[in-house]
Design an enzyme around this catalytic site. Structure first.
Site, mmCIF file in Angstrom:
data_model
loop_
_atom_site.group_PDB
_atom_site.id
_atom_site.type_symbol
_atom_site.label_atom_id
_atom_site.label_comp_id
_atom_site.label_asym_id
_atom_site.label_seq_id
_atom_site.Cartn_x
_atom_site.Cartn_y
_atom_site.Cartn_z
ATOM 1 N N ASP A 187 0.897 -1.298 0.279
ATOM 2 C CA ASP A 187 0.061 0.011 -0.186
ATOM 3 C C ASP A 187 0.922 1.252 0.009
ATOM 4 O O ASP A 187 1.999 1.310 0.681
ATOM 5 C CB ASP A 187 -0.992 0.193 1.100
ATOM 6 C CG ASP A 187 -1.951 1.286 1.058
ATOM 7 O OD1 ASP A 187 -2.627 1.345 -0.128
ATOM 8 O OD2 ASP A 187 -1.735 1.940 1.924
ATOM 9 N N ASP A 192 -6.946 4.732 6.546
ATOM 10 C CA ASP A 192 -6.092 5.191 5.732
ATOM 11 C C ASP A 192 -5.181 6.440 6.449
ATOM 12 O O ASP A 192 -4.767 7.242 5.683
ATOM 13 C CB ASP A 192 -6.288 5.668 4.246
ATOM 14 C CG ASP A 192 -5.261 5.283 3.309
ATOM 15 O OD1 ASP A 192 -4.196 4.579 3.623
ATOM 16 O OD2 ASP A 192 -5.284 6.049 2.179
HETATM 17 ZN ZN LIG Z 1 -3.005 3.091 -0.264
#
Ligand SMILES: [Zn+2]
Length: 296
Positions: free
Chosen positions: A18, A171
């Site tokens: 990520d 996030d």
């Molecule tokens: Zn991401």
């Protein structure tokens, strides 16, 4: 290496690059194949790199007006479509991080209707904020994936409500002041969101009548724990088991002040915004981590 991490004390189940997209289709296929052996999950940051080179915000009417390089929805949707097909082909499990477009929701809905092992998450900020905010050129609104349109926000809410999107994940991306309080083009991507997550979700999903509190517990606790197979998390309270819980007052309401946050970073896009609710207490493995709304 995935196998060794899965068998380690950490018992890793979800693997991700990520921040960067696994754009190579063969690499993605191999990763899905490796984790299949032990029931692992590959989590994808869906961002086709060539279509987003130099991109600064969502591609659309607002980016045209502001003269900022656009980040098209198709750059996210093309990777999600490809990876759903790859996961089905391999028979492995895919998790899609921070879904941000209406088209992505449609693709995931289709993949789930086929019975493929695809799960997805949405951030609180993508459930509430739109790309119109970028008109201020305040880099607090600069985030990856970018804030999208009101139509995208509506589709994300609908997707979370009907279970197409399994869960909410923040996030959370803290940044030092010097990386955010600068001009838009050079500012870092990312927002904080951990300490405001439940309040934002209340505003976007509960106060709008889209979800009840039992379903919020499912989307923010039970489902994430199930996807990551986290023991002792996301379960009903039971005598004798360590408390992992949040005590929340939905009737409270106040303006968000990042200066009061436990995070040392201040890059909250909700600063100054009045949001419902207050986290009164949190417990981790039986120990209080927040009491009376303050770090314990
Ligand atoms: Zn991401």
């Amino acid at each position: 290496m995935f196998g060794a991490m899965a068998e380690s004390a950490a018992r890793v189940r979800v693997f991700s690059d990520d921040g960067r997209c696994v754009s190579d289709a063969v690499l993605m296929r191999r990763a899905l194949e490796y984790v299949k052996a032990f029931g692992g999950v590959i989590a994808q940051h869906a961002q086709e790199p060539r279509l987003t080179e130099g991109a600064q915000m969502n591609e659309g009417a607002a980016s045209g007006r502001l003269g900022l390089a656009g980040w098209p929805a198709v750059a996210e949707e093309a990777i999600i479509a490809r990876d759903c097909l790859l996961a089905a082909h391999v028979g492995s499990a895919l998790h899609i991080c921070h879904v941000s477009t209406a088209g992505s929701v449609e693709i995931i809905r289709w993949a789930k209707s086929k019975g493929w092992r695809v799960t997805a998450e949405v951030t609180p900020h993508h459930l509430l904020l739109t790309d119109d905010l970028v008109a201020s050129y305040d880099p607090v609104y600069k985030v990856n994936p970018p804030l999208r349109t009101a139509a995208d926000v509506a589709a994300l809410r609908e997707g979370l409500a009907d279970g197409t999107i399994d869960c909410v994940a923040t996030d959370h991306a803290p940044h030092p002041v010097e990386d955010k309080e600068t001009e838009w083009a050079v500012a870092a991507f990312g927002m904080t969101g951990l300490e405001t997550a439940l309040r934002v979700v209340q505003q976007a999903m509960v106060d709008t009548g889209l979800l009840g509190w039992a379903q919020i517990a499912d989307r923010m606790s039970a489902r994430p724990a199930a996807i990551g197979r986290l023991p002792g998390q996301g379960q009903p309270l039971a005598p004798g088991s360590p408390a992992n819980l949040v005590l929340y007052d939905p009737a409270a309401s106040s303006a968000v002040d990042p200066a009061t946050h436990a995070s040392r970073s201040r890059n909250s896009p909700f600063a100054g915004l009045t949001l419902p609710g207050q986290v009164v207490a949190t417990f981790l493995r039986g120990r209080a981590t927040v009491l009376d709304g303050k770090p314990a």
